[in-house]
Design an enzyme around this catalytic site. Structure first.
Site, PDB file in Angstrom:
ATOM      1  N   ASN A  14       1.009  -1.156  -0.014  1.00 26.47           N
ATOM      2  CA  ASN A  14       0.080   0.068  -0.047  1.00 26.47           C
ATOM      3  C   ASN A  14       0.865   1.102   0.004  1.00 26.47           C
ATOM      4  OD1 ASN A  14      -1.641   2.056   0.354  1.00 26.47           O
ATOM      5  ND2 ASN A  14      -2.231   1.513   2.714  1.00 26.47           N
ATOM      6  N   LYS A  16       0.214   4.228  -0.099  1.00 30.48           N
ATOM      7  CA  LYS A  16      -0.444   5.465   0.488  1.00 30.48           C
ATOM      8  C   LYS A  16      -0.338   6.387  -0.438  1.00 30.48           C
ATOM      9  CE  LYS A  16       0.085   3.236   4.906  1.00 30.48           C
ATOM     10  NZ  LYS A  16      -0.071   3.390   6.361  1.00 30.48           N
ATOM     11  N   HIS A 101      -9.606   1.516   4.929  1.00 28.71           N
ATOM     12  CA  HIS A 101      -8.194   1.692   5.623  1.00 28.71           C
ATOM     13  C   HIS A 101      -8.604   2.553   6.728  1.00 28.71           C
ATOM     14  CE1 HIS A 101      -4.117   2.613   6.415  1.00 28.71           C
ATOM     15  NE2 HIS A 101      -3.636   1.716   5.805  1.00 28.71           N
ATOM     16  N   GLU A 103      -6.802   4.783   7.935  1.00 32.75           N
ATOM     17  CA  GLU A 103      -6.406   6.536   7.450  1.00 32.75           C
ATOM     18  C   GLU A 103      -7.736   6.903   6.979  1.00 32.75           C
ATOM     19  OE1 GLU A 103      -2.828   5.858   5.589  1.00 32.75           O
ATOM     20  OE2 GLU A 103      -1.940   5.109   7.437  1.00 32.75           O
ATOM     21  N   GLU A 172      -5.636  -4.592  10.877  1.00 32.06           N
ATOM     22  CA  GLU A 172      -4.312  -3.736  10.906  1.00 32.06           C
ATOM     23  C   GLU A 172      -4.656  -2.790  12.175  1.00 32.06           C
ATOM     24  OE1 GLU A 172      -2.338  -2.499   7.005  1.00 32.06           O
ATOM     25  OE2 GLU A 172      -4.347  -1.449   7.315  1.00 32.06           O
ATOM     26  N   GLY A 178       2.622   2.261  10.830  1.00 34.76           N
ATOM     27  CA  GLY A 178       3.617   3.237  10.689  1.00 34.76           C
ATOM     28  C   GLY A 178       4.452   3.927  11.731  1.00 34.76           C
ATOM     29  N   SER A 214       3.232  -2.268  10.269  1.00 31.37           N
ATOM     30  CA  SER A 214       4.742  -2.257  10.304  1.00 31.37           C
ATOM     31  C   SER A 214       5.418  -3.576  10.114  1.00 31.37           C
ATOM     32  CB  SER A 214       5.206  -1.839  11.988  1.00 31.37           C
ATOM     33  OG  SER A 214       4.879  -0.516  12.125  1.00 31.37           O
TER      34      SER A 214
END
Ligand code: PGA
Length: 250
Positions: A14, A16, A101, A103, A172, A178, A214
């Site tokens: 991904n 991003k 996701h 985010e 996730e 991250g 991660s």
């Protein structure tokens, strides 16, 4: 021991909102070159920003790497300025699309019900939605993990066994994305097992469940050894060709 069944390992990058035409070309070339010497266990895929779908398509067509997008409109077409439909993604040869996701849930207030409508739009054109779920650190500290995941899964489970059999779930934990802080394999496995039980309750126990947060070459093997972890959704490490390929080779 992993059951031998249709749950082929899938490692999905991904990107991003990273990259440029120039840096992507270097990265895609390096991944393709690396494939000649680095074995891939199962399937390998990349989810790239919309403007680079054409670039991914022309670079990856005919290779062992499939591609997809990071979001999709819930609507098929119409006056939705700024949105991109599932059919448009199909036009660029996408196989996959991320839905919900963390985010997008956090920064764009996407609800689990909206995420399910996006998954439906993707399924309608034959794309495979990768539906992301995961708890925050506050949820984990409050011992609310299963409750939060169950709420996020509810509208997806309501789609029924046939639709479920055509999608993928990615677990996730938000606190591991991250941050360099991966869930331990045991923590991840416990949630994957919970998700699988929920899916099995709808007759869809064979759905692939990816772990994300991660993931890197150094921790991939212990994650993939867990019975209910079927692969990884990889952010930062997917921007480095060797690291990404090393995860896929584990
Ligand atoms: P990360 O991101 O690997 O950089 O933690 C994972 C993701 O958000 O999909």
């Amino acid at each position: 021991m992993k059951p031998s069944n249709s749950r082929t390992r899938l490692v999905m990058g991904n990107w991003k909102m990273h990259g440029s035409l120039q840096t992507n070309a270097v990265l895609l070339d390096a991944i393709k070159a690396g494939l000649a010497t680095s074995p891939v266990v199962g399937e390998l895929a990349l989810c790239v920003p919309y403007p680079y779908l054409a670039q991914a398509q022309s670079a990856l067509a005919g290779s062992a790497v499939s591609w997809g997008a990071q979001d999709v409109s819930a609507s098929a077409q119409g006056a939705y300025t700024g949105e991109v439909s599932a059919a448009m993604l199909k036009d660029f040869g996408c196989t996959w699309v991320l839905c919900g996701h963390s985010e997008r849930r956090a920064l764009h207030n996407e609800s689990s019900a909206q995420v399910a409508t996006k998954a439906i739009a993707a399924l309608a054109v034959g794309l495979t939605p990768v539906v992301c779920v995961g708890e925050t650190l506050a949820d984990r500290d409050a011992d609310d993990v299963e409750c939060v995941i169950a709420d996020q899964l509810d509208p997806i489970l309501a789609l029924g066994a046939e639709s479920l059999s055509r999608l993928i779930i990615a677990y996730e934990p938000v606190w591991a994305i991250g941050t360099g802080r991966t869930a331990t394999p045991e923590q991840a496995q416990a949630v994957h097992a919970f998700i699988r039980r929920e899916l099995a309750g709808e007759g869809a126990g064979e759905v692939r469940i990816l772990y994300g947060g991660s993931v890197k070459a150094a921790n991939a093997a212990s994650l993939f050894a867990q019975p209910d972890i079927d692969g990884a959704l990889v952010g930062g490490a997917s921007l480095v060709a060797d690291e990404f390929l090393n995860i896929a080779a584990v």
